[in-house]
Design a protein around this motif. Structure first.
Motif, PDB file in Angstrom:
ATOM      1  N   GLY A  31       0.769  -1.190   0.000  1.00 33.90           N
ATOM      2  CA  GLY A  31       0.000   0.000   0.000  1.00 33.90           C
ATOM      3  C   GLY A  31       0.816   1.262   0.000  1.00 33.90           C
ATOM      4  N   ASP A  32       1.678   1.464   0.974  1.00 33.69           N
ATOM      5  CA  ASP A  32       2.409   2.715   1.136  1.00 33.69           C
ATOM      6  C   ASP A  32       3.784   2.593   0.475  1.00 33.69           C
ATOM      7  OD1 ASP A  32       3.860   4.926   2.008  1.00 33.69           O
ATOM      8  OD2 ASP A  32       3.031   4.869   4.031  1.00 33.69           O
ATOM      9  N   ALA A  33       3.926   3.182  -0.710  1.00 34.55           N
ATOM     10  CA  ALA A  33       5.165   3.062  -1.485  1.00 34.55           C
ATOM     11  C   ALA A  33       6.358   3.664  -0.759  1.00 34.55           C
ATOM     12  CB  ALA A  33       4.995   3.707  -2.848  1.00 34.55           C
ATOM     13  N   ASN A  34       6.141   4.768  -0.048  1.00 36.27           N
ATOM     14  CA  ASN A  34       7.254   5.402   0.666  1.00 36.27           C
ATOM     15  C   ASN A  34       7.760   4.522   1.802  1.00 36.27           C
ATOM     16  OD1 ASN A  34       7.263   7.712  -0.957  1.00 36.27           O
ATOM     17  ND2 ASN A  34       5.712   8.698   0.299  1.00 36.27           N
ATOM     18  N   LYS A  35       6.839   3.931   2.543  1.00 31.97           N
ATOM     19  CA  LYS A  35       7.217   3.032   3.633  1.00 31.97           C
ATOM     20  C   LYS A  35       7.906   1.792   3.072  1.00 31.97           C
ATOM     21  CE  LYS A  35       7.226   1.715   7.955  1.00 31.97           C
ATOM     22  NZ  LYS A  35       8.095   2.337   8.934  1.00 31.97           N
ATOM     23  N   ALA A  36       7.364   1.275   1.983  1.00 29.85           N
ATOM     24  CA  ALA A  36       7.973   0.102   1.342  1.00 29.85           C
ATOM     25  C   ALA A  36       9.403   0.414   0.911  1.00 29.85           C
ATOM     26  CB  ALA A  36       7.144  -0.326   0.140  1.00 29.85           C
ATOM     27  N   GLU A  37       9.605   1.565   0.303  1.00 26.26           N
ATOM     28  CA  GLU A  37      10.950   1.950  -0.139  1.00 26.26           C
ATOM     29  C   GLU A  37      11.907   2.033   1.046  1.00 26.26           C
ATOM     30  OE1 GLU A  37      13.185   5.519  -2.533  1.00 26.26           O
ATOM     31  OE2 GLU A  37      11.174   4.914  -3.142  1.00 26.26           O
ATOM     32  N   GLN A  38      11.455   2.622   2.125  1.00 30.94           N
ATOM     33  CA  GLN A  38      12.285   2.746   3.323  1.00 30.94           C
ATOM     34  C   GLN A  38      12.693   1.353   3.840  1.00 30.94           C
ATOM     35  OE1 GLN A  38      10.159   4.421   6.621  1.00 30.94           O
ATOM     36  NE2 GLN A  38      11.973   4.622   7.888  1.00 30.94           N
ATOM     37  N   LEU A  39      11.736   0.450   3.935  1.00 29.96           N
ATOM     38  CA  LEU A  39      12.023  -0.892   4.450  1.00 29.96           C
ATOM     39  C   LEU A  39      12.894  -1.700   3.486  1.00 29.96           C
ATOM     40  CD1 LEU A  39       8.530  -1.716   5.952  1.00 29.96           C
ATOM     41  CD2 LEU A  39      10.621  -1.149   7.212  1.00 29.96           C
ATOM     42  N   LEU A  40      12.655  -1.546   2.204  1.00 30.75           N
ATOM     43  CA  LEU A  40      13.462  -2.269   1.222  1.00 30.75           C
ATOM     44  C   LEU A  40      14.900  -1.768   1.205  1.00 30.75           C
ATOM     45  CD1 LEU A  40      10.789  -2.508  -1.580  1.00 30.75           C
ATOM     46  CD2 LEU A  40      11.800  -4.437  -0.336  1.00 30.75           C
ATOM     47  N   LYS A  41      15.092  -0.478   1.385  1.00 36.11           N
ATOM     48  CA  LYS A  41      16.460   0.061   1.469  1.00 36.11           C
ATOM     49  C   LYS A  41      17.176  -0.474   2.702  1.00 36.11           C
ATOM     50  CE  LYS A  41      16.039   4.223  -1.312  1.00 36.11           C
ATOM     51  NZ  LYS A  41      16.073   5.697  -1.326  1.00 36.11           N
ATOM     52  N   GLN A  42      16.448  -0.627   3.793  1.00 42.99           N
ATOM     53  CA  GLN A  42      17.041  -1.226   4.994  1.00 42.99           C
ATOM     54  C   GLN A  42      17.452  -2.673   4.723  1.00 42.99           C
ATOM     55  OE1 GLN A  42      14.243  -0.795   8.212  1.00 42.99           O
ATOM     56  NE2 GLN A  42      14.596   1.403   8.414  1.00 42.99           N
ATOM     57  N   ALA A  43      16.603  -3.402   4.033  1.00 44.50           N
ATOM     58  CA  ALA A  43      16.921  -4.798   3.692  1.00 44.50           C
ATOM     59  C   ALA A  43      18.168  -4.867   2.823  1.00 44.50           C
ATOM     60  CB  ALA A  43      15.732  -5.435   2.979  1.00 44.50           C
TER      61      ALA A  43
END
Length: 79
Positions: free
Chosen positions: A1-13
């Protein structure tokens, strides 16, 4: 749903596992969904080069198939 949150979490991964098949695949998928096709292609190509995971051969085989399907879509968008 939230692309910004997804991007943040994926960058952490990616920080935790910058060469992992899963982190690169999901990053490439995110980039594809954001219509960043050239960047998605790079991430997906790197994912295909990820080192095999001992004991995870079946999972890796399945992930490779998913990457190849998405990469084919990316290439259609680029061409």
């Amino acid at each position: 749903g939230d692309a910004n949150k997804a991007e943040q979490l994926l960058k952490q991964a990616l920080q935790l596992n910058p060469t992992g098949i899963d982190s690169l695949y999901f990053w490439g998928d995110h980039l594809y969904r954001q219509k960043h096709y050239a960047e998605a292609k790079i991430a997906l190509q790197k994912a295909l080069l990820a080192a095999p995971r001992p004991g995870r051969e079946t999972a890796d085989t399945g992930r490779h198939k998913e990457i190849e399907v998405l990469l084919a879509d990316v290439n259609k968008k680029i061409n």
